[in-house]
Design a protein around this motif. Structure first.
Motif, short mmCIF file in Angstrom:
data_model
loop_
_atom_site.label_atom_id
_atom_site.label_comp_id
_atom_site.label_asym_id
_atom_site.label_seq_id
_atom_site.Cartn_x
_atom_site.Cartn_y
_atom_site.Cartn_z
N MET A 156 -11.28 -22.61 -13.99
CA MET A 156 -10.37 -23.67 -13.59
C MET A 156 -10.90 -25.04 -14.03
SD MET A 156 -7.93 -22.17 -11.72
CE MET A 156 -7.65 -20.63 -10.83
N PRO A 157 -10.00 -25.98 -14.34
CA PRO A 157 -10.46 -27.35 -14.61
C PRO A 157 -10.99 -27.99 -13.32
CG PRO A 157 -8.06 -27.25 -14.54
CD PRO A 157 -8.55 -25.83 -14.47
N LYS A 158 -11.69 -29.09 -13.47
CA LYS A 158 -12.34 -29.72 -12.32
C LYS A 158 -11.36 -30.08 -11.22
CE LYS A 158 -16.48 -31.57 -14.56
NZ LYS A 158 -17.26 -32.79 -14.90
N ASP A 159 -10.17 -30.54 -11.61
CA ASP A 159 -9.21 -30.96 -10.58
C ASP A 159 -8.31 -29.82 -10.12
OD1 ASP A 159 -7.48 -30.61 -12.71
OD2 ASP A 159 -6.39 -32.48 -12.38
N MET A 160 -8.64 -28.57 -10.55
CA MET A 160 -7.89 -27.39 -10.11
C MET A 160 -6.38 -27.54 -10.33
SD MET A 160 -10.07 -25.14 -8.76
CE MET A 160 -9.17 -24.20 -7.53
N TYR A 161 -6.02 -28.04 -11.51
CA TYR A 161 -4.60 -28.24 -11.86
C TYR A 161 -3.90 -29.20 -10.88
CZ TYR A 161 -5.70 -24.02 -14.51
OH TYR A 161 -6.30 -23.09 -15.34
N GLY A 162 -4.62 -30.23 -10.47
CA GLY A 162 -4.04 -31.23 -9.57
C GLY A 162 -4.09 -30.86 -8.10
N MET A 163 -4.77 -29.76 -7.79
CA MET A 163 -4.83 -29.30 -6.40
C MET A 163 -5.49 -30.32 -5.47
SD MET A 163 -4.17 -27.12 -4.06
CE MET A 163 -3.71 -25.56 -4.81
N ASP A 164 -6.55 -30.97 -5.94
CA ASP A 164 -7.25 -31.94 -5.09
C ASP A 164 -6.30 -33.05 -4.63
OD1 ASP A 164 -9.54 -30.47 -5.44
OD2 ASP A 164 -10.40 -31.79 -6.96
N LYS A 165 -5.53 -33.58 -5.56
CA LYS A 165 -4.57 -34.64 -5.23
C LYS A 165 -3.50 -34.12 -4.28
CE LYS A 165 -1.26 -37.85 -7.31
NZ LYS A 165 -0.64 -38.32 -8.58
N PHE A 166 -3.01 -32.91 -4.54
CA PHE A 166 -1.97 -32.34 -3.69
C PHE A 166 -2.47 -32.15 -2.26
CE2 PHE A 166 0.00 -28.55 -1.77
CZ PHE A 166 1.30 -29.01 -1.67
N VAL A 167 -3.67 -31.61 -2.10
CA VAL A 167 -4.22 -31.35 -0.77
C VAL A 167 -4.34 -32.64 0.05
CG1 VAL A 167 -6.30 -30.61 0.47
CG2 VAL A 167 -5.37 -29.20 -1.38
N ARG A 168 -4.62 -33.74 -0.63
CA ARG A 168 -4.70 -35.03 0.09
C ARG A 168 -3.34 -35.50 0.59
NH1 ARG A 168 -8.34 -36.21 -4.20
NH2 ARG A 168 -6.74 -37.45 -5.28
N SER A 169 -2.26 -34.94 0.03
CA SER A 169 -0.91 -35.39 0.40
C SER A 169 -0.30 -34.57 1.54
CB SER A 169 0.02 -35.31 -0.82
OG SER A 169 0.36 -33.96 -1.12
N ILE A 170 -1.00 -33.53 1.99
CA ILE A 170 -0.47 -32.65 3.04
C ILE A 170 -1.46 -32.56 4.20
CG2 ILE A 170 0.92 -31.31 1.41
CD1 ILE A 170 -2.08 -29.61 2.86
N ASP A 171 -0.95 -32.17 5.36
CA ASP A 171 -1.85 -31.97 6.50
C ASP A 171 -1.46 -30.77 7.36
OD1 ASP A 171 0.40 -32.86 7.83
OD2 ASP A 171 -0.52 -34.67 8.65
N THR A 172 -0.50 -29.99 6.86
CA THR A 172 -0.01 -28.83 7.60
C THR A 172 0.32 -27.73 6.60
OG1 THR A 172 0.96 -30.30 9.26
CG2 THR A 172 1.72 -28.01 9.25
N LYS A 173 0.02 -26.47 6.98
CA LYS A 173 0.26 -25.36 6.07
C LYS A 173 1.10 -24.28 6.75
CE LYS A 173 -4.19 -26.42 3.96
NZ LYS A 173 -5.61 -26.06 3.87
N LEU A 174 2.02 -23.72 5.99
CA LEU A 174 2.89 -22.64 6.47
C LEU A 174 2.64 -21.41 5.62
CD1 LEU A 174 6.26 -24.66 6.63
CD2 LEU A 174 4.45 -24.56 8.36
N LEU A 175 2.60 -20.25 6.26
CA LEU A 175 2.39 -19.02 5.50
C LEU A 175 2.90 -17.82 6.28
CD1 LEU A 175 -1.43 -18.15 5.69
CD2 LEU A 175 -0.47 -20.11 6.84
N GLY A 176 3.17 -16.76 5.54
CA GLY A 176 3.60 -15.52 6.16
C GLY A 176 2.41 -14.69 6.60
N ARG A 177 2.70 -13.64 7.37
CA ARG A 177 1.62 -12.82 7.93
C ARG A 177 0.80 -12.14 6.83
NH1 ARG A 177 0.71 -10.32 12.93
NH2 ARG A 177 -1.31 -9.28 12.82
N LYS A 178 1.45 -11.63 5.79
CA LYS A 178 0.71 -10.96 4.72
C LYS A 178 -0.23 -11.92 4.01
CE LYS A 178 4.43 -7.62 3.84
NZ LYS A 178 5.46 -7.18 2.84
N THR A 179 0.24 -13.12 3.74
CA THR A 179 -0.60 -14.12 3.08
C THR A 179 -1.76 -14.50 3.97
OG1 THR A 179 1.31 -14.97 1.87
CG2 THR A 179 -0.59 -16.42 2.01
N TYR A 180 -1.51 -14.61 5.26
CA TYR A 180 -2.58 -14.91 6.22
C TYR A 180 -3.64 -13.81 6.20
CZ TYR A 180 -4.86 -15.32 10.79
OH TYR A 180 -5.78 -15.40 11.82
N ASP A 181 -3.20 -12.56 6.23
CA ASP A 181 -4.15 -11.44 6.24
C ASP A 181 -4.98 -11.41 4.96
OD1 ASP A 181 -3.31 -10.65 8.75
OD2 ASP A 181 -1.91 -9.12 8.00
#
Length: 201
Positions: free
Chosen positions: A34-59
């Motif tokens: 992966m590139p250092k910025d993880m395809y912009g993931m670092d910037k995106f994570v700073r823009s959110i503070d709550t996460k939603l997911l289904g049970r399978k993804t959680y497991d």
């Protein structure tokens, strides 16, 4: 005026539209350099503070060693009873999606990350509760797997906001959902129609 909190699907998919192999395997993604910025993931994570997911993804997240904390709220949607032990910061949800989403959007905070999988993304989309998609298309074909959105008949136009190309061939597509309010109203009408048909059958 308080900024509306957006629900954003941020996810990586294979070039043929899958988020994982049929058994949930992600090696085709996680073993990439992966590139250092993880395809912009670092910037995106700073823009959110709550996460939603289904049970399978959680497991799957637990199996991959994910950690949770009270300062990083995760809402897990499941039709099954929650496990006996739940990490701090994780709350299991059984409310109808429109009710939950309205309550969450009305609370103060940043945007909301819809992590997946395909079933919960589809349920939120069909309820008119997805605002944007941020999709990293990985240049690999895996042939079969779990689709980005659970398949069912829909006609959901998107508006392209941006395209970002990376040196390793990954392309990131940023879309907004065009007819969110119309979709929500249509979904409510269809739900009422199905309920009436059920009562009559």
């Amino acid at each position: 005026m308080r900024k509306k909190r957006k629900v954003i699907v941020q996810v990586a998919v294979s070039a043929d539209g899958y988020i994982a192999r049929p058994d949930g395997d992600l090696a085709w993604l996680t073993e990439r350099r992966m590139p250092k910025d993880m395809y912009g993931m670092d910037k995106f994570v700073r823009s959110i503070d709550t996460k939603l997911l289904g049970r399978k993804t959680y497991d799957v997240s637990l199996q991959m060693g994910a950690t949770f904390s009270a300062s990083d709220p995760h809402y897990v949607f499941s039709r099954q009873p929650p496990p006996a032990s739940i990490p701090k910061g994780v709350e299991f949800v059984s409310k109808p999606i429109p009710v939950f989403s309205k309550q969450l959007r009305e609370t103060k905070g940043k945007d909301i990350w819809m992590m997946g999988g395909g079933d919960i993304i589809a349920s939120f989309l069909d309820a008119g509760e997805i605002d944007e998609f941020l999709i990293a298309v990985i240049p690999i074909l895996i042939g079969e797997g779990i689709p980005l959105i659970a398949p069912r008949h829909r006609d959901e136009p998107l508006r392209l906001l941006s395209v970002r190309k990376f040196a390793d061939g990954v392309v990131q597509l940023h879309y907004s959902v065009k007819n969110q309010s119309a979709t929500s109203a249509s979904t409510r009408r269809n739900t009422r129609t199905r309920a009436r048909r059920t009562r009559l059958s």
